[in-house]
Scaffold this motif. Structure first.
Motif, PDB file in Angstrom:
ATOM      1  N   TYR A   1      -4.765 -35.802  19.104  1.00 39.93           N
ATOM      2  CA  TYR A   1      -4.079 -34.614  19.589  1.00 39.93           C
ATOM      3  C   TYR A   1      -4.034 -33.582  18.476  1.00 39.93           C
ATOM      4  O   TYR A   1      -3.567 -33.863  17.372  1.00 39.93           O
TER       5      TYR A   1
ATOM      6  N   ILE B   1      -1.607 -27.458  22.089  1.00 38.66           N
ATOM      7  CA  ILE B   1      -1.998 -28.798  21.667  1.00 38.66           C
ATOM      8  C   ILE B   1      -3.084 -29.319  22.596  1.00 38.66           C
ATOM      9  O   ILE B   1      -2.942 -29.290  23.817  1.00 38.66           O
ATOM     10  N   THR B   2      -4.183 -29.765  22.013  1.00 36.64           N
ATOM     11  CA  THR B   2      -5.347 -30.199  22.764  1.00 36.64           C
ATOM     12  C   THR B   2      -5.539 -31.698  22.610  1.00 36.64           C
ATOM     13  O   THR B   2      -5.413 -32.223  21.506  1.00 36.64           O
ATOM     14  N   ALA B   3      -5.867 -32.360  23.717  1.00 36.29           N
ATOM     15  CA  ALA B   3      -6.266 -33.765  23.636  1.00 36.29           C
ATOM     16  C   ALA B   3      -7.774 -33.808  23.470  1.00 36.29           C
ATOM     17  O   ALA B   3      -8.505 -33.183  24.232  1.00 36.29           O
TER      18      ALA B   3
ATOM     19  N   THR C   1      -3.819 -32.058  13.042  1.00 33.99           N
ATOM     20  CA  THR C   1      -3.783 -33.298  13.822  1.00 33.99           C
ATOM     21  C   THR C   1      -2.344 -33.768  13.968  1.00 33.99           C
ATOM     22  O   THR C   1      -1.636 -33.912  12.977  1.00 33.99           O
ATOM     23  N   LEU C   2      -1.917 -33.993  15.210  1.00 32.62           N
ATOM     24  CA  LEU C   2      -0.545 -34.443  15.431  1.00 32.62           C
ATOM     25  C   LEU C   2      -0.461 -35.942  15.636  1.00 32.62           C
ATOM     26  O   LEU C   2       0.553 -36.555  15.332  1.00 32.62           O
TER      27      LEU C   2
END
Lengths: 122, 133
Positions: B99, B43-45, B71-72
Motif C-alpha cells: 500500500y 493510497i494505492t494498493a 510505503t504504508l
C-alpha cells in the motif's frame, strides 16, 4: 581558492537549503503523510549533497569510502524508519487531508484487528 | 549470457533511480516553496511481481526513498515465506500487495502505472535473468 573548494561550498549550501525547505514543509503540508514526504527530500537528496560537498572540500580515498558508506547506510536506515513511522501513523488512524482515494481503507475490515493489537499492548 | 549483462543492468537501474530521486525531490520542493497545494494525495494498493522477501523489501524501501511516494504497509495475507518460493510458482501463492501513499499522481491507476514501471526496472536490475515478461 581552487575550483574543488568552490564546488564543495556551493554543494553544502544547496544541501543546507534543501534541509531548510524540508523543515518548512513540515510546517506547511497539511497532514502527517505529506510531512513525511517533505522530510524525505532532506533525508535523500539533502544528505547526499552535504556529504558530497564535504568530500569535495577534503578529497581523499578514505573519505570516498566513508561518503559511500554514509550514503548507503543512511538511505537504507531512513527508508526503514520512514516506513515504520508511516505504518504507525496509519494504524493510529491519523486522518488524511483532502485525499482523493484510499484503497487501504477498502482492504481493511471495519472490525479492526490492528486496533485490538494496539489496545492489547497498552 | 545473463551473467554478463547483469552488472550493467544493475548500474543502469542505479543511475535511473538517482535521476528519479532528484526529479521527485524537485517536485516536492517546488510544491513546498510555491503558494498553495497542488498535490492529489491518495493510497494505492499495488500488486507486485516480487517473488520473495528480499525483492519486496527492496521495492518498498525504494518507493519510500522517492519523495512523494511512501510505503504504508504490506498485505500479510498473501505473504510468502522463503521456503514456499523455492517449491511453488508465484501464481499459487498470490501477489504480494503493498500500500503506497502517493502525492502527485492524480489517481490510483496512474500511481499503479508509475510503480509498475519502477518495479520492472528494479527487477531487470537485480534479477540475473532479467525482468518478468
Amino acid at each position: 581558492m581552487d575550483l574543488l573548494t568552490i564546488i564543495g561550498n556551493i554543494t553544502i549550501v544547496i544541501g543546507a537549503l534543501v534541509f531548510a525547505t524540508a523543515a518548512l514543509g513540515v510546517l506547511r503540508f497539511p497532514d502527517a503523510y505529506m510531512r513525511v514526504s517533505a522530510v524525505g527530500t532532506a533525508g535523500g537528496v539533502g544528505i547526499v549533497l552535504l556529504v558530497a560537498g564535504a568530500l569535495a572540500l577534503q578529497p581523499s580515498i578514505p573519505n570516498v569510502v566513508k561518503v559511500v558508506l554514509i550514503v548507503v547506510v543512511h538511505l537504507a536506515s531512513s527508508a526503514v524508519g520512514t516506513m515504520a513511522i508511516a505504518r504507525a501513523t496509519y494504524i493510529t488512524r491519523t486522518p488524511l487531508e483532502h485525499f482523493e482515494f484510499d484503497e487501504l481503507a477498502e482492504a481493511t475490515p471495519e472490525t479492526d484487528a490492528e486496533e485490538d493489537e494496539l489496545s492489547e499492548r497498552s | 549470457m545473463s551473467w554478463l549483462t547483469w552488472p550493467f543492468r544493475c548500474i543502469g537501474f542505479f543511475l535511473w533511480f538517482a535521476k528519479e530521486m532528484v526529479t521527485s525531490s524537485a517536485a516536492v520542493l517546488k510544491d513546498n516553496l510555491t503558494p498553495g497545494q497542488d498535490s492529489t494525495p491518495g493510497i494505492t494498493a499495488f500488486d507486485s511481481q516480487c517473488r520473495n522477501d528480499y525483492e519486496i523489501t527492496l521495492l518498498a524501501a525504494l518507493i519510500t526513498l522517492t519523495p512523494g511516494t511512501l510505503t504504508l504497509g504490506l498485505n500479510s495475507d498473501s505473504k510468502v515465506s522463503q521456503a514456499d518460493v523455492a517449491v511453488s510458482s508465484p501464481a499459487k501463492t498470490g501477489p504480494l500487495t503493498i500500500y503506497v501513499h502517493g502525492l502527485y499522481s492524480g489517481s490510483a491507476d496512474a500511481t499503479r502505472e508509475e510503480l509498475r514501471d519502477m518495479e520492472t526496472r528494479m527487477l531487470r536490475g537485480i534479477r540475473r535473468e532479467g525482468a518478468p515478461s
